[in-house]
Scaffold this motif. Structure first.
Motif, PDB file in Angstrom:
ATOM      1  N   SER A 202       0.836  -1.202   0.000  1.00 16.55           N
ATOM      2  CA  SER A 202       0.000   0.000   0.000  1.00 16.55           C
ATOM      3  C   SER A 202       0.868   1.248   0.000  1.00 16.55           C
ATOM      4  O   SER A 202       2.054   1.202   0.317  1.00 16.55           O
ATOM      5  N   PHE A 203       0.254   2.344  -0.364  1.00 20.36           N
ATOM      6  CA  PHE A 203       0.936   3.634  -0.324  1.00 20.36           C
ATOM      7  C   PHE A 203      -0.102   4.734  -0.181  1.00 20.36           C
ATOM      8  O   PHE A 203      -1.296   4.530  -0.409  1.00 20.36           O
ATOM      9  N   ARG A 204       0.358   5.895   0.222  1.00 23.19           N
ATOM     10  CA  ARG A 204      -0.431   7.118   0.230  1.00 23.19           C
ATOM     11  C   ARG A 204       0.320   8.177  -0.567  1.00 23.19           C
ATOM     12  O   ARG A 204       1.422   8.558  -0.196  1.00 23.19           O
ATOM     13  N   LYS A 205      -0.230   8.588  -1.675  1.00 26.64           N
ATOM     14  CA  LYS A 205       0.265   9.699  -2.498  1.00 26.64           C
ATOM     15  C   LYS A 205       1.564   9.405  -3.237  1.00 26.64           C
ATOM     16  O   LYS A 205       1.787   9.922  -4.315  1.00 26.64           O
ATOM     17  N   SER A 206       2.446   8.600  -2.671  1.00 28.21           N
ATOM     18  CA  SER A 206       3.777   8.435  -3.266  1.00 28.21           C
ATOM     19  C   SER A 206       3.758   7.663  -4.573  1.00 28.21           C
ATOM     20  O   SER A 206       4.618   7.865  -5.429  1.00 28.21           O
ATOM     21  N   GLY A 207       2.808   6.729  -4.728  1.00 27.33           N
ATOM     22  CA  GLY A 207       2.792   5.881  -5.917  1.00 27.33           C
ATOM     23  C   GLY A 207       3.872   4.822  -5.896  1.00 27.33           C
ATOM     24  O   GLY A 207       4.148   4.193  -6.915  1.00 27.33           O
ATOM     25  N   ARG A 208       4.484   4.611  -4.732  1.00 30.80           N
ATOM     26  CA  ARG A 208       5.576   3.634  -4.616  1.00 30.80           C
ATOM     27  C   ARG A 208       5.320   2.703  -3.434  1.00 30.80           C
ATOM     28  O   ARG A 208       4.665   3.067  -2.473  1.00 30.80           O
ATOM     29  N   PHE A 209       5.870   1.515  -3.521  1.00 28.06           N
ATOM     30  CA  PHE A 209       5.809   0.610  -2.382  1.00 28.06           C
ATOM     31  C   PHE A 209       7.178  -0.015  -2.168  1.00 28.06           C
ATOM     32  O   PHE A 209       8.037  -0.011  -3.054  1.00 28.06           O
TER      33      PHE A 209
END
Length: 271
Positions: A202-209
């Motif tokens: 999951s992520f928030r805003k970053s677009g990365r995991f």
């Protein structure tokens, strides 16, 4: 947690002055003590801000005659009330102070929290606050991960129902955290459903995991029956990736050492 407030020495010193009057006359309210202080004390402190700070600093916590200890108590509550500060304080004292404005840094300096070399008491203060910050960060990551796993369970329940598979997905990260995947689901098989092993990210805003090397080794071991659910937990958008697709973003080891944690951009297409 406490209500957040802006940290300044003018507010902290105003509260210390007000508290000194309240200590000598228990019948005084904060407002009454502030009125007296305005007439008798030097100007330049923020009595309205002191009234806000008074609601957050326990009256009996520190003797107002010990100015440094009083400042330190107020600074601690300011840190605890500021989510951004709690996030960056585990980085260390120097990194943390670099993020402060001049007024806030002055409060830390007056509280003797920036002394060089730091005393054992100061080291204990920073260690305790940094430990609290790490616990909050760990809790936030856990809550975000669990939210993503719940979304995956709902997604898989709907998918299995649409496929006519009468089984339910299992939340394996709750049942057995050693199996190497978060959700056990199913795909249609020639005779009966076959396992689908799902690692949830999951992520928030970053677009990365983030993917650890151990997680990647597990994914490679299971191969085609293993897949990744990557959730943008704010928008509830799901990206599905196979092991082969994630493999295109895995870094390469070099003579200088092996990678330990890979940062993978969900939207990057690697040929």
């Amino acid at each position: 947690m406490f209500e957040r407030f802006d940290l300044s020495m003018s507010a902290i010193e105003a509260l210390r002055i007000v508290r000194s009057y309240m200590r000598n006359d228990a019948s005084l309210s904060v407002e009454q003590a502030a009125q007296i202080a305005r007439k008798l004390e030097a100007n330049g402190v923020d009595y309205p801000a002191a009234a806000t700070l008074d609601m957050m600093v326990p009256f009996a916590s520190v003797d107002v005659e010990d100015a440094v200890a009083f400042y330190r108590s107020c600074v601690e509550i300011a840190v605890l009330s500021n989510p951004i500060w709690m996030k960056i304080i585990p980085l260390g004292r120097q990194k943390f102070v670099q993020k402060l404005d001049r007024d806030a840094a002055s409060c830390f300096r007056c509280a003797r929290l920036l002394d060089e070399p730091p005393s054992d008491e100061v080291v204990d203060w920073w260690d305790r606050l940094q430990s609290m910050g790490r616990r909050l960060a760990d809790q936030a990551r856990l809550e975000q991960g669990r939210e993503a796993e719940r979304l995956s369970l709902l997604h898989e329940e709907a998918r299995l129902k649409a496929l006519g598979i009468s089984r339910s997905p299992r939340w394996m990260s709750i049942e057995d955290n050693t199996v190497g995947y978060d959700i056990l689901s199913y795909d249609p098989g020639a005779i009966e459903p076959v396992a689908r092993l799902i690692e949830v990210k999951s992520f928030r805003k970053s677009g990365r995991f983030f993917l650890s090397r151990n997680e990647w080794e597990t994914a490679k071991k299971f191969g085609d029956v293993y897949s990744f659910h990557i959730w943008d937990v704010d928008s509830k958008q799901l990206s599905l990736k196979s092991v082969d697709e994630v493999n295109r973003s895995i870094p390469t080891d070099n003579p200088g050492g092996q990678w330990d944690v890979a940062v993978i951009d969900v939207n990057v297409k690697v040929s």
